[in-house]
Design an enzyme around this catalytic site. Structure first.
Site, PDB file in Angstrom:
ATOM      1  N   LEU A  47      -3.202   8.111   6.663  1.00  0.00           N
ATOM      2  CA  LEU A  47      -3.430   9.122   5.892  1.00  0.00           C
ATOM      3  C   LEU A  47      -2.626   8.939   4.593  1.00  0.00           C
ATOM      4  O   LEU A  47      -1.353   8.535   4.797  1.00  0.00           O
ATOM      5  CB  LEU A  47      -3.002  10.702   6.166  1.00  0.00           C
ATOM      6  CG  LEU A  47      -3.976  11.202   7.157  1.00  0.00           C
ATOM      7  CD1 LEU A  47      -3.397  12.554   7.687  1.00  0.00           C
ATOM      8  CD2 LEU A  47      -5.387  11.774   6.459  1.00  0.00           C
ATOM      9  N   ASP A  48      -2.937   9.204   3.152  1.00  0.00           N
ATOM     10  CA  ASP A  48      -1.932   9.189   2.161  1.00  0.00           C
ATOM     11  C   ASP A  48      -0.952   9.907   2.261  1.00  0.00           C
ATOM     12  O   ASP A  48      -0.809  11.164   2.946  1.00  0.00           O
ATOM     13  CB  ASP A  48      -2.900   9.606   1.004  1.00  0.00           C
ATOM     14  CG  ASP A  48      -4.267   8.560   0.492  1.00  0.00           C
ATOM     15  OD1 ASP A  48      -4.030   7.380   1.027  1.00  0.00           O
ATOM     16  OD2 ASP A  48      -4.987   9.064   0.172  1.00  0.00           O
ATOM     17  N   PRO A  49       0.258   9.444   1.731  1.00  0.00           N
ATOM     18  CA  PRO A  49       1.409  10.247   1.510  1.00  0.00           C
ATOM     19  C   PRO A  49       1.197  11.668   1.354  1.00  0.00           C
ATOM     20  O   PRO A  49       1.799  12.736   1.626  1.00  0.00           O
ATOM     21  CB  PRO A  49       2.354   9.496   0.718  1.00  0.00           C
ATOM     22  CG  PRO A  49       2.080   7.899   0.743  1.00  0.00           C
ATOM     23  CD  PRO A  49       0.486   8.240   0.983  1.00  0.00           C
ATOM     24  N   ALA A  51      -1.223  13.509   1.521  1.00  0.00           N
ATOM     25  CA  ALA A  51      -1.892  14.011   2.821  1.00  0.00           C
ATOM     26  C   ALA A  51      -1.368  14.843   3.717  1.00  0.00           C
ATOM     27  O   ALA A  51      -0.151  14.551   4.044  1.00  0.00           O
ATOM     28  CB  ALA A  51      -3.141  13.413   3.472  1.00  0.00           C
TER      29      ALA A  51
END
Length: 312
Positions: A47-49, A51
């Site tokens: 997951l992106d930071p 998110a």
């Protein structure tokens, strides 16, 4: 020189974390590893930071089955900000352009997202972990280098507008149910481009990953409070069984003799195996004592051949 020795407890299982914003998926892995004093930990899809939300972590032997969760469908709640473009296609990036989106209507947004439902081709963003000649794209992007990316087939099972707020910078809240490999940032970029205003992801929350929902997830704050000054074992009750990533597969049970040979890499006869699957199907395999031995494939002669084994 010998291999570096790994320290930590040999524990097996799956932990469902509600990932906090600002952490990379690797940050989450390392924090969980320290909290549990675990020997081996891995995540099941980054997951992106920016998110938050469902991030299953696998410990020990469960990491052997993490691919099944990587391949699972996902569900997201996201807010797209329309009228502002960033270099990363999300709120963590540098603003590149702003356009007055005051004239935008809900009906226009609904019309624009319609082509992105179902089976679509999607071009991955430059700020992604995909690699080009061994280099992650995000590293190239940080150097100002943009390379051609091949479009990839994904499926958007549901793409639904939950709320719309007009203005110079408009916002739309969306629910997206999608197949593995879908980039929500690309959906935002495509929507903004098609509307003529540009767009980026302002917030992103994963609410479902395969069989796991946000209701099952625990937070680091809760785990840290529960552990306090206690030993890591006090948190073990949060771990799901190591076969959880493959729980959707049919199960077969072996007697002691067959279990012995299966666990040593040999195909074994399973009575009436075709009642639970067809040739080539993968099944979970258990000892008759309840011990999970791994997964195997049904062969053309009715046996089950080991595919991925658990080491006790």
């Amino acid at each position: 020189m010998g291999r570096k020795r790994k320290f930590g407890r040999l524990i097996d299982g799956v932990l469902i974390i509600d990932k906090p914003a600002g952490m990379t998926s690797n940050d989450v892995v390392q924090k969980a590893k320290r909290l549990y004093f675990a020997n081996k930990t891995g995540h099941t899809g980054a997951l992106d930071p920016l998110a938050t939300g469902v991030l299953p972590l696998c410990f020990g032997e469960a990491t052997k089955f993490s691919q099944y969760l990587l391949d699972a469908n996902k569900t997201y709640l996201s807010t797209f900000r329309i009228g502002m473009t960033t270099d990363t296609a999300d709120a963590d990036g540098k603003v590149l352009k702003e356009v007055d989106a005051s004239a935008l209507t809900l009906a226009q947004v609904e019309t624009a997202i319609t082509p992105y439902r179902g089976d679509i081709k999607q071009i991955p963003p430059m700020y992604s972990a995909l690699k080009k000649d061994g280099q992650p794209l995000y590293k190239l992007a940080r150097e100002g280098i943009e390379v051609e990316r091949a479009a990839r087939a994904v499926t958007i099972f549901n793409y639904e507008i939950k709320d719309f707020r007009g203005g110079e910078i408009a916002e739309v809240d969306v629910l997206v149910e999608c197949s593995k490999g879908t980039y929500i940032r690309s959906l935002a970029e495509d929507l903004g481009r098609d509307l003529g205003f540009g767009a980026h992801v302002a917030t992103l929350r994963r609410t479902q990953a395969g069989p796991f929902s946000i209701e099952q997830a625990t937070t680091f704050d809760a785990l840290e409070t529960e552990r306090g000054d206690e030993r890591a074992e006090v948190l073990d009750h949060h771990l799901l069984p190591m076969d959880t990533p493959v729980a959707q597969l049919a199960a077969v049970e072996l007697d002691q003799n067959s279990g012995f040979y299966f666990s040593r890499g040999q195909p074994v006869i399973v009575n009436q195996v075709y009642r639970i699957g067809d040739e080539g199907d993968t099944v979970r395999v258990f000892q008759d004592t309840g011990e999970f031995l791994g997964v195997g494939d049904i062969t053309d002669d009715g046996r089950v051949a080991p595919k991925r084994l658990v080491v006790s």
